[in-house]
Design an enzyme around this catalytic site. Structure first.
Site, PDB file in Angstrom:
ATOM      1  N   TYR A  23     -32.835 -27.738  70.616  1.00  0.00           N
ATOM      2  CA  TYR A  23     -31.822 -26.788  71.052  1.00  0.00           C
ATOM      3  C   TYR A  23     -30.399 -27.236  70.770  1.00  0.00           C
ATOM      4  O   TYR A  23     -29.454 -26.529  71.065  1.00  0.00           O
ATOM      5  CB  TYR A  23     -32.020 -26.459  72.536  1.00  0.00           C
ATOM      6  CG  TYR A  23     -31.430 -25.121  72.887  1.00  0.00           C
ATOM      7  CD1 TYR A  23     -31.825 -23.990  72.184  1.00  0.00           C
ATOM      8  CD2 TYR A  23     -30.468 -24.996  73.862  1.00  0.00           C
ATOM      9  CE1 TYR A  23     -31.271 -22.764  72.466  1.00  0.00           C
ATOM     10  CE2 TYR A  23     -29.919 -23.766  74.165  1.00  0.00           C
ATOM     11  CZ  TYR A  23     -30.321 -22.651  73.464  1.00  0.00           C
ATOM     12  OH  TYR A  23     -29.773 -21.428  73.737  1.00  0.00           O
ATOM     13  N   TRP A  57     -28.148 -29.282  71.944  1.00  0.00           N
ATOM     14  CA  TRP A  57     -27.141 -29.713  72.918  1.00  0.00           C
ATOM     15  C   TRP A  57     -27.286 -31.182  73.302  1.00  0.00           C
ATOM     16  O   TRP A  57     -26.622 -31.648  74.234  1.00  0.00           O
ATOM     17  CB  TRP A  57     -27.246 -28.862  74.180  1.00  0.00           C
ATOM     18  CG  TRP A  57     -26.574 -27.531  74.110  1.00  0.00           C
ATOM     19  CD1 TRP A  57     -27.164 -26.340  73.797  1.00  0.00           C
ATOM     20  CD2 TRP A  57     -25.200 -27.239  74.376  1.00  0.00           C
ATOM     21  NE1 TRP A  57     -26.236 -25.324  73.858  1.00  0.00           N
ATOM     22  CE2 TRP A  57     -25.019 -25.849  74.208  1.00  0.00           C
ATOM     23  CE3 TRP A  57     -24.104 -28.000  74.740  1.00  0.00           C
ATOM     24  CZ2 TRP A  57     -23.795 -25.209  74.395  1.00  0.00           C
ATOM     25  CZ3 TRP A  57     -22.881 -27.375  74.926  1.00  0.00           C
ATOM     26  CH2 TRP A  57     -22.733 -26.001  74.746  1.00  0.00           C
TER      27      TRP A  57
END
Length: 756
Positions: free
Chosen positions: A109, A111
């Site tokens: 993802y 992050w």
């Protein structure tokens, strides 16, 4: 003498120094409003909750690959790095030989770190491309519906990351109408790092100049108190109906800009016929909206007239589209701005995402930043990111997406690095069933999160404090030399070193590494980036000087920008990327798809509500980024008796005999969770608010699906519509009651791989 070294994170630039048992963190003195989230950072290198050696799930180790309901409950046993890498390489090779590379899902993802080299998403995708490709995902959990619908309405999604800048709004906007608010808690963070938190100051400057603010949303503090916002609190999920009623007033009273609609839009007549009730016999007037939204009709009409006589900015939060039919409020918000005729004017029009991240609207660099090349993926298969459980549970099943009829691939191996789907995804009971179906799950992670607990092979990853990197983002004016602060915890390795070991075993080391170690890659990325820049923007500092100085302030950041100004000045010379070149209030393309849940223009589609009496708002937390460092000091101090706080209006609390500080149980047909009650009149009656990000803890299933307060056990795993298939995790229906039985301990952070 203590040596403080430069570092960057999604929640701010800082300096850190090693100390006995941990690190000290100092905010960047150049940041006007450093984030309190920096207080979570020392937890990153504490041994509690860390994965310190490679682990393999016992039943997978004994029985080999295969579907297994024991994932998440089985014991993990430590193994050597050599054995772990041999097992992963062998399994990758088996799956690609027997089933093809489309049977590998590369989940990540993005992050995990602000660093551009040790960027987990880039690393895993680069590696998987080197071994033949993988099934990928598109869009994000934060923005699933918006990019898709905006490409049809406006031709691209540039309005998301390059809106009219807040400096322009501070000078020109008279009225901010904030659907979903402009929550500064979210503006603490920004992907790739943030060296200056400016959003709050720019909004306060607008207020000081005399701008007025209207908050449309169920939570009063989604606009900070200093801005003095007037609060309209509709029923959650009814923003589209309210927007249509505002449009009705503008059209019915002749307050709309007919010339703007004629010159810059197509389909305005179709939209107007719907709003006025000429096409379906239902006028979407304020009285109609009042019955749906529970906002007085007089207030709706008054706001429409105020908007018509003001330089008005319609601010649409990202939260609006994280719900069923999430495309509709975004399309309706654009249509409302078109009726006002102020798109392309300083301070007018619409914006999407102010406050969603710290960099949105503060400025953007006119050139790229250094990034790790990922190579080309030869596998064409993809899924919308929020459909991962559908993919695992229904291989071979067809699904709709943006006019295409696609098929879920038969994924056998899930490879996850740099993300926690048990934070992002909905209906975690269903996600557990989906993970059980895979033959093998491999996860890189520093911590024993719910995702690592559901993995077959767990490879311990370093955090940003344990490696060198370069922090950078297009929305930020600083390039940061991220110096290693401490040695890796336990046997943790960075993703690059792990993938290099796998690449050597699979015969693609030369392609993956290109002969470079970490430091050589950092210098290569920096110098390649610097050489490619236009001389007007090129920094003088070479890599050695940049690394020594620790920071490079980047020139020519664009802080004065009006989105669609060129289009407004000459729509023929600067057409949009739509089929018509204009703003499409009715899209023939979308209409041709024949989706009942997303027709060709903005419409009100009533939600399919459950029987529970309360609306749950599952929004982003104020005390951490997503689920990251949930065990950090800032996050931990917000807990109530060790659990995530749920805010309840005093009226609803009194009706249920709930007092502040009680442990309560939220439930619906999908699951249940325990949380700690916080009574607040900042929450609309009939609404409860429980932030996402508490680490999923199913250790006492006889009491609750999650005893820690993760709202994703309550939210629905359905797509926004067949157009975008985005995440719908913002809203759910629940009941809430005081928990009267024994209160089980929270075990999510205790480092025990087997929770239940």
């Amino acid at each position: 003498m203590v040596e403080y070294r430069p570092q960057s994170s999604h929640w701010g630039v800082f300096r850190a120094a090693a100390r006995s048992g941990g690190v000290d963190v100092l905010p960047d003195p150049h940041d006007p409003e450093p984030s309190a989230l920096l207080r979570n950072i020392p937890a990153a290198v504490r041994p509690d909750a860390r994965v310190t050696v490679p682990h393999v799930r016992r039943r997978w180790l004994e029985r080999g690959p295969g579907a297994d309901d024991a994932r998440g409950a089985d014991e993990h046993v430590p193994v050597s790095w050599e054995r772990a890498l041999d097992l992963v390489a062998g399994e990758l090779d088996r799956v690609r030989r027997e089933h093809g590379n489309r049977a590998i899902y590369g989940g990540s993802y993005g992050w995990a770190s602000a660093g551009r080299f040790h960027h987990a998403q880039s690393q895993v995708h680069r590696f998987l491309n080197c071994v033949g490709g993988y099934t990928r995902s598109v869009n994000t959990y934060s923005l699933g519906a918006s990019p898709v619908v905006l490409r049809h309405v406006l031709g691209d999604d540039s309005a998301i990351y390059s809106p009219t800048t807040l400096g322009v709004l501070a000078e020109h906007t008279e009225l901010f109408v904030c659907f979903g608010g402009i929550p500064l808690k979210n503006a603490q963070v920004s992907s790739g790092g943030i060296s200056r938190h400016e959003t709050g100051g720019l909004l306060r400057a607008a207020r000081s100049r005399g701008a007025r603010f209207v908050l449309v949303g169920p939570l009063r503090d989604d606009v900070e108190a200093e801005l003095g916002a007037r609060w309209l609190a509709p029923v959650p999920g009814t923003d589209t109906a309210l927007m249509l009623a505002l449009a009705h007033v503008l059209l019915d009273e002749g307050l709309h800009d007919e010339e703007f609609l004629r010159r810059y839009c197509v389909g305005a007549d179709v939209f107007a016929d719907y709003v006025l009730g000429r096409s379906d016999g239902v006028a979407k007037d304020p009285a109609w909206a009042e019955r749906i939204c529970q906002v007085p009709a007089a207030e709706i009409a008054g706001l429409a007239r105020e908007m018509a006589r003001s330089r008005a900015l319609i601010s649409l939060s990202w939260s609006l589209q994280r719900a069923p039919r999430g495309e509709q409020p975004i399309w309706a918000g654009v249509a409302l701005a078109c009726l006002l005729g102020q798109i392309g004017l300083p301070g007018g029009g619409f914006g999407h995402g102010y406050g969603a991240m710290g960099g949105i609207g503060t400025g953007v660099l006119p050139y790229p930043v250094p990034t790790l090349p990922q190579g080309a993926n030869p596998v064409p298969d993809f899924i919308p990111v929020a459909r991962v459980a559908d993919m695992l549970l229904h291989p071979g099943e067809e699904f709709d997406y943006d006019g295409q009829r696609l098929t879920y691939p038969d994924v056998r191996l899930v490879y996850w690095s740099g993300g926690n789907p048990f934070h992002h995804h909905q209906d975690l009971t269903r996600l557990r069933r989906a993970f059980a179906r895979a033959e093998t799950v491999v996860v890189h992670d520093p911590f024993w999160t719910a995702t690592t607990r559901h993995a077959d092979v767990v490879l311990p990853a370093t955090t940003a404090l344990e490696r060198d990197d370069i922090g950078a983002a297009r929305l930020d004016p600083a390039l940061v030399a991220m110096h290693r602060v401490v040695e890796p915890v336990g046997q943790a390795r960075d993703d690059y070193r792990m993938f290099t070991g796998l690449a050597e075993r699979l015969g693609v080391a030369a392609e993956f590494t290109e002969g470079r170690d970490e430091r050589a890659w950092l210098e290569h990325l920096y110098e390649t980036w610097r050489a490619a820049l236009d001389p007007r923007h090129r920094p003088e500092a070479d890599f050695a000087r940049f690394w020594r100085d620790g920071r490079l302030d980047l020139p020519d950041r664009v802080t004065e920008h009006v989105v669609y100004a060129d289009f407004r000045a000459d729509p023929d010379a600067h057409p949009l990327g739509t089929p018509s070149g204009r703003i499409e209030l009715h899209s023939g393309t979308v209409a041709s798809f024949g989706y009942p849940d997303c027709p060709g223009h903005p419409v009100w589609l009533p939600p399919e509500d459950g029987p529970e009496p309360l609306h749950l708002v599952a929004n982003n937390p104020a005390t951490r980024l997503h689920s990251q460092l949930d065990h950090g000091d800032r996050s931990a101090e917000s807990k109530v008796r060790g659990r995530e706080p749920v805010r309840i209006n005093p009226v609803d609390a009194a009706a249920r005999g709930i007092r502040d500080g009680d442990v309560v149980r939220l439930r619906n047909a999908r699951g249940s969770c325990l949380a700690g009650a916080r009574i607040s009149d900042a929450v609309r009656p009939g609404v409860v608010q429980l932030a996402t990000g508490a680490w999923f803890d199913p250790s006492a299933p006889d009491v609750a699906t999650c005893v820690h307060g993760n709202p994703n056990v309550l939210t629905t795993d359905t797509g926004t519509s067949r157009l975008a298939q985005g995440c719908t995790g913002q809203l759910a229906r629940v009941e809430l009651e005081r928990h009267t039985g024994p209160v089980p301990p929270v075990r999510a952070h205790d480092g025990d791989p087997a929770l239940g």
